[in-house]
Design a protein around this motif. Structure first.
Motif, PDB file in Angstrom:
ATOM      1  N   GLU A 210      -3.487   3.231  -3.113  1.00 15.44           N
ATOM      2  CA  GLU A 210      -2.058   3.636  -3.282  1.00 15.44           C
ATOM      3  C   GLU A 210      -2.136   5.078  -2.556  1.00 15.44           C
ATOM      4  N   ASP A 211      -2.725   5.824  -2.957  1.00 14.99           N
ATOM      5  CA  ASP A 211      -2.901   7.264  -2.650  1.00 14.99           C
ATOM      6  C   ASP A 211      -3.322   7.387  -1.027  1.00 14.99           C
ATOM      7  N   ALA A 212      -4.566   6.658  -0.517  1.00 16.39           N
ATOM      8  CA  ALA A 212      -4.946   6.699   0.748  1.00 16.39           C
ATOM      9  C   ALA A 212      -3.691   6.121   1.632  1.00 16.39           C
ATOM     10  N   ASN A 213      -3.025   5.245   1.398  1.00 19.80           N
ATOM     11  CA  ASN A 213      -1.890   4.562   2.156  1.00 19.80           C
ATOM     12  C   ASN A 213      -0.930   5.676   2.215  1.00 19.80           C
ATOM     13  N   LYS A 214      -0.405   6.209   1.103  1.00 17.66           N
ATOM     14  CA  LYS A 214       0.497   7.087   1.042  1.00 17.66           C
ATOM     15  C   LYS A 214       0.086   8.549   2.100  1.00 17.66           C
TER      16      LYS A 214
END
Ligand SMILES: NC(=O)c1ccc[n+]([C@@H]2O[C@H](COP(=O)([O-])OP(=O)(O)OC[C@H]3O[C@@H](n4cnc5c(N)ncnc54)[C@H](OP(=O)(O)O)[C@@H]3O)[C@@H](O)[C@H]2O)c1
Length: 281
Positions: A210-214
């Motif tokens: 989720e963080d990597a995507n964001k």
């Protein structure tokens, strides 16, 4: 911007791309009841009516016959059958501006079926769906059949339509449709691939999916937005974030040592070559 409000538009085979264009036109103020959309899948037609209020109850034939501008939105492999059916059922394109968004089919393919008509080829891209598209436009009208004033007016209409979902660029040769397809048509896929690679590595560095995507998403968005608001070249913008001897400089050196510029150039050449092969099929 040319006033589109006095014209009737028929989108034949209104799927994703046509839906984006007609949606942009409605948002830009073209009355929805001047826009007709057809689709052989009834639910898709209904969805366009519910979303944009456009007219969806007409057959392909009635849509063409009611329109000043006909936009052909079916997939390339469906084009010939769709046009043959229209012509054999009595469709008359002679007083219409006909615009196609299909990839890979030359003007001649169409005019062999529908006759020597006012014709424009368009190569849009998927960010048109969010109003940030790039469309390459090429006039396929025969200048010995139609006068220059007619052609100029058609260009204004077409620019106004495609500018409602992004920007448009006029091309002076039909072969440039293949070139712009390799740059902006396929371009979103190249950026997505780069984003995919960055996200995978961010995950390896320990960030959650989720963080990597964001993080990657916002970096891409922020960079594009910064570039669009700056007078600096892409090169200068890169130099601005690359302090000599710093960590960005090490990453850039790696890309350059591994010849990213050549990889990108080769990839675009491969896309152009494939587009040319496909248009011969
Ligand atoms: N998407 C892109 O990135 C992109 C970029 C540049 C150009 N293009 C071009 O844009 C065109 C459309 O692509 P798209 O992604 O919008 O495709 P799409 O969503 O599949 O839209 C085409 C629609 O046409 C319908 N259709 C097929 N034959 C028909 C007929 N005889 N009468 C009425 N409707 C008919 C199809 O119905 P069904 O649902 O029943 O199949 C489909 O919904 C293609 O020619 C493509 O080359 C697309």
């Amino acid at each position: 911007m040319t006033d589109l409000n006095s014209l009737t538009f028929a989108f034949i085979g209104a799927g994703n791309m046509s839906g984006a264009i007609l949606g942009g036109m409605v948002k830009g103020g073209v009355p929805a009841n001047n826009i007709i959309a057809t689709n052989r899948t009834v639910e898709k037609q209904k969805a366009l009516n519910e979303k944009f209020g456009v007219v969806t109850h007409l057959s392909n034939l009635d849509a063409v016959n009611s329109a000043d501008v006909v936009i052909l939105g079916v997939k390339p492999q469906m084009m010939e059958a769709t046009l043959n059916e229209l012509v054999s059922s009595g469709a008359d394109f002679s007083d219409k501006l006909v615009i196609t968004v299909a990839a890979g089919l030359h003007v001649e393919k169409y005019t062999n079926i529908i006759g020597d008509v006012r014709f424009i080829r368009c190569m849009p891209n998927t960010p048109s769906l969010v109003g940030l598209g790039v469309s390459g436009l090429y006039v396929g009208t025969n200048p010995s059949t139609f006068n220059a004033e007619h052609i100029e007016n058609d260009k204004k209409i077409t620019s106004a339509m495609f500018d409602s979902v992004g920007i448009s660029v006029w091309l002076d040769q039909e072969s440039k449709i293949d070139d712009i397809a390799a740059v902006s048509g396929s371009g979103p896929a190249y950026f997505f691939l780069f984003m995919e690679c960055m996200m995978e590595k961010a995950k390896q560095l320990g960030f959650s999916q989720e963080d990597a995507n964001k993080i990657v998403m916002q970096t891409a968005l922020g960079s594009a937005q910064m570039a669009s608001k700056s007078d600096d070249s892409f090169e200068q913008l890169r130099i601005n974030v690359t302090s000599p001897g710093g960590s960005t400089a090490e990453a850039i050196k790696t890309f350059q040592q591994q010849k990213l510029d050549k990889t990108v150039a080769d990839a675009l050449d491969a896309a152009v070559a494939r587009a040319k092969e496909m248009s011969k099929l």
